[in-house]
Design an enzyme around this catalytic site. Structure first.
Site, PDB file in Angstrom:
ATOM      1  N   HIS A 136      11.396 -61.735 -69.004  1.00  0.00           N
ATOM      2  CA  HIS A 136      12.415 -60.809 -69.528  1.00  0.00           C
ATOM      3  C   HIS A 136      12.797 -61.088 -70.981  1.00  0.00           C
ATOM      4  CE1 HIS A 136      12.988 -59.125 -65.582  1.00  0.00           C
ATOM      5  NE2 HIS A 136      13.443 -60.266 -65.067  1.00  0.00           N
TER       6      HIS A 136
HETATM    7  F1  V1D Z   1      23.808 -63.812 -59.062  1.00  0.00           F
HETATM    8  C1  V1D Z   1      24.015 -64.356 -60.232  1.00  0.00           C
HETATM    9  C2  V1D Z   1      24.861 -65.449 -60.330  1.00  0.00           C
HETATM   10  C3  V1D Z   1      25.097 -66.031 -61.547  1.00  0.00           C
HETATM   11  C4  V1D Z   1      24.478 -65.510 -62.649  1.00  0.00           C
HETATM   12  C5  V1D Z   1      23.627 -64.412 -62.537  1.00  0.00           C
HETATM   13  C6  V1D Z   1      23.378 -63.844 -61.321  1.00  0.00           C
HETATM   14  C7  V1D Z   1      22.466 -62.707 -61.205  1.00  0.00           C
HETATM   15  C8  V1D Z   1      21.861 -62.181 -60.102  1.00  0.00           C
HETATM   16  N1  V1D Z   1      21.107 -61.145 -60.504  1.00  0.00           N
HETATM   17  N2  V1D Z   1      22.056 -61.995 -62.244  1.00  0.00           N
HETATM   18  C9  V1D Z   1      21.215 -61.066 -61.813  1.00  0.00           C
HETATM   19  C10 V1D Z   1      20.508 -60.101 -62.675  1.00  0.00           C
HETATM   20  N3  V1D Z   1      21.388 -59.599 -63.677  1.00  0.00           N
HETATM   21  C11 V1D Z   1      22.060 -58.470 -63.546  1.00  0.00           C
HETATM   22  C12 V1D Z   1      22.908 -58.123 -64.722  1.00  0.00           C
HETATM   23  C13 V1D Z   1      24.197 -58.781 -64.802  1.00  0.00           C
HETATM   24  N4  V1D Z   1      24.869 -57.492 -64.704  1.00  0.00           N
HETATM   25  C14 V1D Z   1      25.765 -57.198 -65.759  1.00  0.00           C
HETATM   26  C15 V1D Z   1      23.586 -56.837 -64.668  1.00  0.00           C
HETATM   27  O1  V1D Z   1      21.973 -57.803 -62.525  1.00  0.00           O
HETATM   28  C16 V1D Z   1      19.353 -60.752 -63.405  1.00  0.00           C
HETATM   29  C17 V1D Z   1      18.194 -61.011 -62.535  1.00  0.00           C
HETATM   30  C18 V1D Z   1      17.135 -61.774 -63.306  1.00  0.00           C
HETATM   31  C19 V1D Z   1      15.861 -61.933 -62.544  1.00  0.00           C
HETATM   32  C20 V1D Z   1      14.933 -62.849 -63.289  1.00  0.00           C
HETATM   33  C21 V1D Z   1      13.526 -62.912 -62.755  1.00  0.00           C
HETATM   34  O2  V1D Z   1      13.499 -63.196 -61.386  1.00  0.00           O
HETATM   35  O3  V1D Z   1      12.862 -61.695 -62.918  1.00  0.00           O
HETATM   36  C22 V1D Z   1      12.782 -63.991 -63.508  1.00  0.00           C
HETATM   37  N5  V1D Z   1      11.539 -63.965 -63.725  1.00  0.00           N
HETATM   38  O4  V1D Z   1      11.185 -65.049 -64.443  1.00  0.00           O
HETATM   39  C23 V1D Z   1      12.232 -65.777 -64.640  1.00  0.00           C
HETATM   40  C24 V1D Z   1      13.273 -65.117 -64.067  1.00  0.00           C
END
Ligand code: V1D
Ligand code: CA
Length: 533
Positions: A136
């Protein structure tokens, strides 16, 4: 199944970094994986290498100077100020400024760059970096737990040698950072399988197919919750087979994000370990140089199991290893069954239920049918062999390489070779004729100057007005880079020129300087002459 030379990159420090309490990304899973790989006695079946850490300069091959400068000095204490109160560089809770963030990134990126170098120098058939796959990260900012895009940096390294690189992403999330980086080029095809619909990062529809020259070279396979092994295979195999047929990549990079496994804390697919690893097995049998990278994966014991099993797949020993886990430092984490398995669960597969999978596959195949034939950089031939291989510098199979030794050693030997050739040019009237014919009949050096090509070891007529247009030695395939103190050969010089014209511009020129510049690979007769590389 044929034996493959596998290079495995691992830095013992990587598992100690933490994104902070409550954050789902746990670098410790890389250490758990390594421990399991070690417990299965796989380490002595492959080249285990500690990667050279990526420097800030190396990272700017893709990222902006400003962003790298920021990342290199941000600390938990200065984050608020340096991000202009959370408005730049980092993305809220997803990308905290944790202790040692830059060092963590340099390990991850260093591993993928080293893996690419190991492949291009011909010393490995498969290179693994489970600390990589951070798909990302953007040019000027972090995103989705990713800060530095090791994948883009690794692919750029591959493009120094190879004309075409295929990137495949089986992480449950869309591989947006990699897609964006190569969106306008036909030298990199990106193909991401991901959950789409109210899910991070929200991109990756089938309308997103690339732009300009890159039109149709970005393939997206948006999926719904609950996809099983069989359904996934039924879309993965035909789409990837078609890509291999029309794109004919010289190397493949597979991002093995493990959040597509059943029961992942953030994922919503229903793949078993075997179903996930089938992608590795399918690509391994294509006999194309392959890089395996990590990525997401938040049920850490399943990440460790799957990446261990996929390491076994790379080695071709997956049918020989015990399904009962060997004792290892984290043994108790794998209870109650202590097995090398990730079973499916009973969630419904929404892809099959409404027939959407058939439509998605048909659309992807239709897109790929629009690609005429394997593209090339201009119309000239591009070496299929790395410069190191061609000059006989490749590391012999079985030769032990420590650390990042291979690339450095290759650089050293190429530099030595370049100096030798350069010296020859200056001190002799180089010629491709026999030893005796190097001198004019009066014993003096000949007036016609000839030069030796570092690519072919053959002499080129450099006499103006005679034969092909005169070219300076370092205009062809190699030049000395005083900054890094090494010879840049072939498309390596692309990066040495800096990325000021942008990634897309560099891709478009196939590594040549912009019009008016004095380096033009396409005009180089050494390459055009069809020297079979
Ligand atoms: F659940 C959480 C707790 C703490 C910090 C972050 C998260 C979390 C879960 N899912 N963050 C997410 C996703 N972010 C959002 C944004 C935050 N909102 C404002 C929208 O939904 C990010 C998911 C990232 C996934 C990364 C990956 O698995 O694709 C990856 N691939 O390579 C490395 C990572
Ligand atoms: Ca994906």
């Amino acid at each position: 199944m044929s034996k493959k030379r596998v290079a495995y990159y691992y830095d013992g420090d990587v598992g100690a970094f933490t994104y902070g309490l409550g954050h789902p990304m746990k670098p410790h899973r890389i250490r758990m994986t390594h421990d399991l790989v070690s417990a299965y006695d796989m380490l002595d079946k492959m080249h285990v290498l500690r990667p050279k850490r990526a420097t800030p300069e190396t990272m700017t091959a893709f990222h902006t100077d400003e962003y790298i400068h920021f990342l290199n000095r941000v600390t938990p204490e200065t984050a608020e100020e340096l991000t202009y109160h959370g408005t730049r560089f980092l993305m809220g809770e997803d990308n905290p400024a944790f202790e040692g963030v830059f060092e963590f990134c340099s390990i991850s990126a260093g591993g993928s760059i080293s893996a690419a170098q190991r492949i291009t120098c011909g010393a490995a058939d498969i290179a693994i970096n489970w600390a990589g796959g951070l798909h990302h990260a953007k040019k000027r900012e972090a995103s989705g737990f990713c800060y530095i895009n090791d994948i883009v940096l690794g692919i750029l390294e591959l493009l120094r040698t190879y004309p075409r690189v295929l990137y495949i992403d089986i992480d449950c999330h869309h591989g947006d950072g990699v897609e964006e980086a190569f969106y306008t080029t036909d030298r990199v095809m990106t193909c991401s399988f991901h959950k789409f619909g109210e899910y991070f990062p929200g991109t990756g529809t089938q309308e997103d197919r690339g732009r300009d020259k890159g039109r149709n070279y970005a393939v997206n396979v948006p999926l719904k919750d609950g996809i099983t092994d069989e359904a996934f295979k039924n879309v993965f195999e035909p789409v990837i087979a078609k890509i291999l047929e029309v794109f004919r990549p010289s190397a493949v990079v597979l991002q093995c994000g493990a959040d597509s496994l059943a029961g992942d804390k953030l994922g919503c697919f229903n793949l078993t370990m075997q179903g996930h690893a089938h992608c590795v097995q399918f690509l391994r049998q294509q006999n194309i140089p392959l890089i395996l990278l990590g990525g997401g994966g938040y049920t850490t014991k399943n990440v460790a199991r799957t990446w261990t099993y996929e390491t076994a797949c790379a080695l071709g020993i997956e049918n020989e290893i015990d399904q009962n886990l060997p004792w290892n430092e984290y043994f108790e984490w794998f209870g109650p069954r202590y097995r090398l398995e990730v079973p499916e669960n009973n969630m419904e597969d929404l892809n099959v239920k409404d027939g959407s999978l058939d439509k998605v596959r048909a659309t992807a195949l239709q897109q790929l049918s629009q690609i005429p034939c394997a593209p090339s950089v201009g119309m000239h031939d591009v070496p299929r062999q790395s410069v190191g291989q061609h000059l006989g510098f490749e590391q012999a199979d079985g030769e032990e390489g420590d650390e990042d030794g291979v690339a450095d050693d290759l650089d050293r030997r190429l530099a030595q070779h370049a100096r030798f050739v350069y010296k020859l040019q200056e001190t002799t009237g180089a010629s491709d004729e026999s030893e005796d014919e190097r001198y004019d009949s009066d014993g003096s050096y000949p007036r016609r100057r000839k030069r030796m090509s570092i690519m072919t070891n053959r002499y080129i007529d450099a006499d103006p007005g005679k034969g092909p247009p005169r070219r300076r030695f370092f205009q062809s395939a190699a030049r000395w880079d005083p900054t890094y103190g090494r010879v840049l050969v072939g498309k390596e010089s692309v990066l040495g020129l800096g990325m000021r014209g942008g990634l897309a511009a560099m891709m478009e020129t196939g590594g040549r300087r912009t019009p008016g510049g004095d380096v033009n690979m396409e005009e180089d007769r050494d390459w055009e002459d069809g020297v079979s590389m």
